[in-house]
Design a protein around this motif. Structure first.
Motif, PDB file in Angstrom:
ATOM      1  N   ASN A  94       3.195   1.048   2.833  1.00 39.80           N
ATOM      2  CA  ASN A  94       2.504  -0.488   4.056  1.00 39.80           C
ATOM      3  C   ASN A  94       1.883  -0.174   5.672  1.00 39.80           C
ATOM      4  O   ASN A  94       2.326  -0.807   6.144  1.00 39.80           O
ATOM      5  CB  ASN A  94       4.142  -1.389   4.383  1.00 39.80           C
ATOM      6  N   VAL A  95       1.355   0.305   5.127  1.00 46.41           N
ATOM      7  CA  VAL A  95      -0.208   1.290   6.443  1.00 46.41           C
ATOM      8  C   VAL A  95      -1.730   0.819   5.738  1.00 46.41           C
ATOM      9  O   VAL A  95      -1.326   1.188   4.687  1.00 46.41           O
ATOM     10  CB  VAL A  95       0.155   2.520   6.501  1.00 46.41           C
ATOM     11  N   PRO A  96      -2.474   0.706   6.990  1.00 43.15           N
ATOM     12  CA  PRO A  96      -3.912   0.284   6.220  1.00 43.15           C
ATOM     13  C   PRO A  96      -4.219   1.610   5.532  1.00 43.15           C
ATOM     14  O   PRO A  96      -4.038   3.069   6.216  1.00 43.15           O
ATOM     15  CB  PRO A  96      -4.250   0.331   7.921  1.00 43.15           C
TER      16      PRO A  96
ATOM     17  N   THR B 212       0.589  -1.444  -0.089  1.00 44.45           N
ATOM     18  CA  THR B 212       0.374  -0.061   0.125  1.00 44.45           C
ATOM     19  C   THR B 212       0.624   1.341  -0.199  1.00 44.45           C
ATOM     20  O   THR B 212       2.028   1.340   0.467  1.00 44.45           O
ATOM     21  CB  THR B 212      -1.033  -0.197   1.137  1.00 44.45           C
TER      22      THR B 212
ATOM     23  N   ILE C 226     -11.361  -0.447   3.062  1.00 43.18           N
ATOM     24  CA  ILE C 226     -10.221  -0.886   3.569  1.00 43.18           C
ATOM     25  C   ILE C 226      -9.040  -1.966   3.160  1.00 43.18           C
ATOM     26  O   ILE C 226      -9.354  -3.197   2.884  1.00 43.18           O
ATOM     27  CB  ILE C 226     -10.891  -1.584   5.006  1.00 43.18           C
TER      28      ILE C 226
ATOM     29  N   ASP D  15      -3.286  -7.726   2.460  1.00 45.09           N
ATOM     30  CA  ASP D  15      -4.407  -8.245   2.128  1.00 45.09           C
ATOM     31  C   ASP D  15      -4.309  -9.011   0.467  1.00 45.09           C
ATOM     32  O   ASP D  15      -3.930  -8.917  -0.163  1.00 45.09           O
ATOM     33  CB  ASP D  15      -4.872  -7.019   2.214  1.00 45.09           C
TER      34      ASP D  15
ATOM     35  N   PRO E 232      -9.378  -9.551   3.066  1.00 42.45           N
ATOM     36  CA  PRO E 232      -8.980  -9.774   4.790  1.00 42.45           C
ATOM     37  C   PRO E 232      -7.442 -10.919   4.216  1.00 42.45           C
ATOM     38  O   PRO E 232      -8.335 -12.054   3.701  1.00 42.45           O
ATOM     39  CB  PRO E 232      -9.431  -9.252   5.080  1.00 42.45           C
TER      40      PRO E 232
ATOM     41  N   GLU F  62      -5.183  -3.628   4.013  1.00 37.36           N
ATOM     42  CA  GLU F  62      -4.299  -3.708   4.175  1.00 37.36           C
ATOM     43  C   GLU F  62      -2.999  -4.538   3.921  1.00 37.36           C
ATOM     44  O   GLU F  62      -2.910  -5.371   2.822  1.00 37.36           O
ATOM     45  CB  GLU F  62      -4.123  -4.656   6.127  1.00 37.36           C
TER      46      GLU F  62
END
Length: 239
Positions: free
Chosen positions: A155-157, A64, A164, A169, A182, A166
């Motif tokens: 690499n954060v939600p 992410t 959402i 995922d 997830p 994460e």
């Protein structure tokens, strides 16, 4: 208000590769249905997230990148830590200001063996990206100049097109759309997709043998139970 903290996490929790291999046999529709009605809807991005090439598919763990509106520093940081088979999931909140993704980044991602990119925001250089044959989904197309000053988080939600995501995922995408599973629900999704696919084999066999979907799925009995009237005529007959 606290300022946004810039941070780059180099590692992600990684899903079971055997489950990824099982999931790879199915498209987004089967995996979406396999999750069930509630989770399936929560994990599905909207129709705004469009494939920028026809016939492309991807599945892999999410890397992410949160980008400040008008800036794309975070995507370059994500490229630095992503591994072969990973899917870049990029967002600036969904605005078209400042293209998040283009052909130079795309060429490097392909060279590194990444699986593809899912972009909440603008992609550009679409013709060149198609020539590179690298899977890209985005909510917009715009050539607008992006800054590279941050802040940035990797690499954060994040929330991408209402879902959402994460790090780690499992992102699945094809021409039908983009689904984010997830890690805790991956086995459930794959088991459900396998059952659905097996059931559809039987349904296709019944149709080939002359059965009608109206009867196979029990709709004839259902409309009788609901009191829906079927009339042998046209609507003008009731005038």
């Amino acid at each position: 208000m606290r300022p946004v903290k810039s941070v780059i996490y180099k590692r992600i929790p990684r899903p079971d590769p055997e489950l990824i291999a099982r999931a790879r046999r199915f498209g987004v529709a089967d995996l979406h249905e396999g999750l069930g009605a509630v989770a399936g809807r929560m994990c599905l991005m909207s129709p705004k997230m469009l494939a920028r090439q026809d016939g492309k598919r991807l599945i892999g763990p999410a890397i992410t990148a949160w980008n400040y509106p008008g800036d794309n520093l975070a995507i370059h940081c994500a490229l630095e830590v992503a591994e072969a088979g990973d899917v870049l999931v990029l967002t600036n909140g969904g605005g078209h200001q400042g293209a998040l993704w283009g052909d130079v980044a795309c060429g490097f991602a392909k060279k590194q063996g990444l699986a593809g990119a899912v972009v909440e925001g603008a992609a550009r250089d679409i013709d060149a990206i198609r020539e590179l044959d690298f899977p890209v989904w985005s909510t917009a197309v715009s050539v607008e100049h992006p800054e590279k000053r941050g802040p940035a988080a990797v690499n954060v939600p994040v929330t991408v097109d209402g879902v959402i995501v994460e790090p780690g995922d499992v992102v699945c995408a094809d021409t039908d759309g983009v689904l984010v599973i997830p890690r805790a629900l991956l086995l459930h999704a794959v088991d459900g997709a396998e059952k659905r696919a097996a059931a559809e084999v039987g349904i296709r066999q019944l149709i080939a043998a002359g059965e009608r979907p109206f009867d196979i799925f029990g709709f004839r009995a259902a409309i009788v139970e609901m009191g829906i009237e079927m009339k042998d005529g046209t609507w003008q007959d009731d005038l």
